[in-house]
Design a protein around this motif. Sequence first.
Motif, PDB file in Angstrom:
ATOM      1  N   MET A 108      38.682  13.606 -50.103  1.00 27.38           N
ATOM      2  CA  MET A 108      38.861  12.748 -48.803  1.00 27.38           C
ATOM      3  C   MET A 108      37.812  11.573 -49.034  1.00 27.38           C
ATOM      4  SD  MET A 108      41.339  13.994 -47.077  1.00 27.38           S
ATOM      5  CE  MET A 108      42.069  14.694 -48.631  1.00 27.38           C
ATOM      6  N   ASN A 109      36.856  11.643 -49.585  1.00 28.43           N
ATOM      7  CA  ASN A 109      35.787  10.745 -49.747  1.00 28.43           C
ATOM      8  C   ASN A 109      36.422   9.533 -50.781  1.00 28.43           C
ATOM      9  OD1 ASN A 109      33.794  11.704 -48.147  1.00 28.43           O
ATOM     10  ND2 ASN A 109      32.744  12.647 -49.682  1.00 28.43           N
TER      11      ASN A 109
ATOM     12  N   ASP B 237      46.014   3.405 -41.106  1.00 32.52           N
ATOM     13  CA  ASP B 237      47.163   2.234 -40.484  1.00 32.52           C
ATOM     14  C   ASP B 237      48.142   3.049 -39.831  1.00 32.52           C
ATOM     15  OD1 ASP B 237      45.606   0.354 -41.553  1.00 32.52           O
ATOM     16  OD2 ASP B 237      47.123   0.019 -43.291  1.00 32.52           O
ATOM     17  N   VAL B 238      48.369   4.400 -39.650  1.00 35.67           N
ATOM     18  CA  VAL B 238      49.418   4.971 -39.038  1.00 35.67           C
ATOM     19  C   VAL B 238      48.956   6.107 -37.778  1.00 35.67           C
ATOM     20  CG1 VAL B 238      50.768   5.063 -41.208  1.00 35.67           C
ATOM     21  CG2 VAL B 238      49.388   7.179 -40.422  1.00 35.67           C
ATOM     22  N   ILE B 239      47.529   5.964 -37.525  1.00 29.77           N
ATOM     23  CA  ILE B 239      46.998   6.678 -36.427  1.00 29.77           C
ATOM     24  C   ILE B 239      47.629   6.565 -35.320  1.00 29.77           C
ATOM     25  CG2 ILE B 239      45.191   5.258 -35.980  1.00 29.77           C
ATOM     26  CD1 ILE B 239      43.487   7.678 -35.603  1.00 29.77           C
TER      27      ILE B 239
ATOM     28  N   PRO C 221      41.342   3.397 -45.826  1.00 28.61           N
ATOM     29  CA  PRO C 221      40.614   4.155 -44.867  1.00 28.61           C
ATOM     30  C   PRO C 221      41.384   5.173 -44.144  1.00 28.61           C
ATOM     31  CG  PRO C 221      41.327   1.651 -43.831  1.00 28.61           C
ATOM     32  CD  PRO C 221      41.486   1.684 -45.548  1.00 28.61           C
ATOM     33  N   LEU C 222      40.728   6.202 -44.026  1.00 25.97           N
ATOM     34  CA  LEU C 222      41.419   7.412 -43.402  1.00 25.97           C
ATOM     35  C   LEU C 222      40.773   7.748 -41.890  1.00 25.97           C
ATOM     36  CD1 LEU C 222      41.019  10.115 -46.166  1.00 25.97           C
ATOM     37  CD2 LEU C 222      43.114   8.574 -45.524  1.00 25.97           C
TER      38      LEU C 222
ATOM     39  N   PRO D 165      49.217  -2.820 -46.292  1.00 20.87           N
ATOM     40  CA  PRO D 165      48.177  -3.298 -45.204  1.00 20.87           C
ATOM     41  C   PRO D 165      48.617  -4.453 -44.340  1.00 20.87           C
ATOM     42  CG  PRO D 165      47.056  -3.564 -47.115  1.00 20.87           C
ATOM     43  CD  PRO D 165      48.429  -2.798 -47.567  1.00 20.87           C
ATOM     44  N   LYS D 166      48.518  -4.713 -43.044  1.00 15.29           N
ATOM     45  CA  LYS D 166      48.773  -5.707 -42.405  1.00 15.29           C
ATOM     46  C   LYS D 166      47.745  -6.863 -42.377  1.00 15.29           C
ATOM     47  CE  LYS D 166      51.787  -5.430 -38.408  1.00 15.29           C
ATOM     48  NZ  LYS D 166      51.786  -5.432 -36.883  1.00 15.29           N
TER      49      LYS D 166
END
Length: 307
Positions: free
Chosen positions: A156-157, A271-273, A164-165, A53-54
């Motif tokens: 997924m939860n 983070d990749v969305i 985060p998704l 994560p940034k």
Amino acid sequence: MYIREIDRTLDMYLELKVRQDTEFFKATADLEMKLPVFIYDKDGQTWISTYFPKNSKMQKLNLLINKFNASEREMSFVVDSTISDDKELILIDKLVEIPSLIINGSDMKDGFLNVYARFHSSQIEKVSELLSNYAPNSKNARITWLGPSPGIMEMMNNINKDYPLSIVTYVTPINREDIHTREIPDSPRIIAEVKSSGAAKGDINTIVFCDLPVDDLEIIDSKSHLYQMQLRSPFPFLVRNRANEQHIMRIAYFGKLLSGKIEVTVFLPTDVIYEFYKILYQVAEETKNEVIVKYLIPYSENVWDFI
């Protein structure tokens, strides 16, 4: 049909832990967090992309980013590293070949690469046989869970608690005469799920969930109307391969055929969305394809009410 209606159709769950005697694996052994990982093939060798994560303020994390020459993305740093001994990865490849088994994510924690999979109980003998052939002979592979599945919703939860998704859903026209979907009727009661997000060399392997029998599809389990098929849909195929080329991790990948269109829903790390929807629009422009982005939202438990 909503995804929640097939939540535990794949009623078994497998969790594997794999480690490597490399500097990178050792360096991540004492991190107190899970890092998303994308597994891919490059020139016949297995590689992993690990996402940092940034916005982290952990000094240890920042030292690792600098030490391993991480590349910078819009919302993350990524370290690419090779798998030196891929015996354990061969096991994963063999598992994915089993009908119904789907990889739903991988991550790095405590110096181990963790891989999570769902499958149908009708395939337990095949899964057990593979595990008995590979796992006991490997000092670097551990089976941490083999048993009833918590379901895709709880998975997924739990992943969303670790990092985060987000969800992207898009709709695009589909020419059924040019692809391998002629056997599937347009029906709101059918959902397909892609078996893995790894590199596709031909068609896309999918599991088809139905609440009614469907002719001309390969049966996995007739009682639960569970099938498998090869899907060749040009636009989703191009988007998926472009994402693979850029090592963009996806957790789960669902599709529905409705009135001459395909609706695709992708779960992926937040983070990749940006990189993913950038690819989506680029491929649409290059192919002159009509694309409607229906949802582009952070994950929450409420999403199961409308996807």
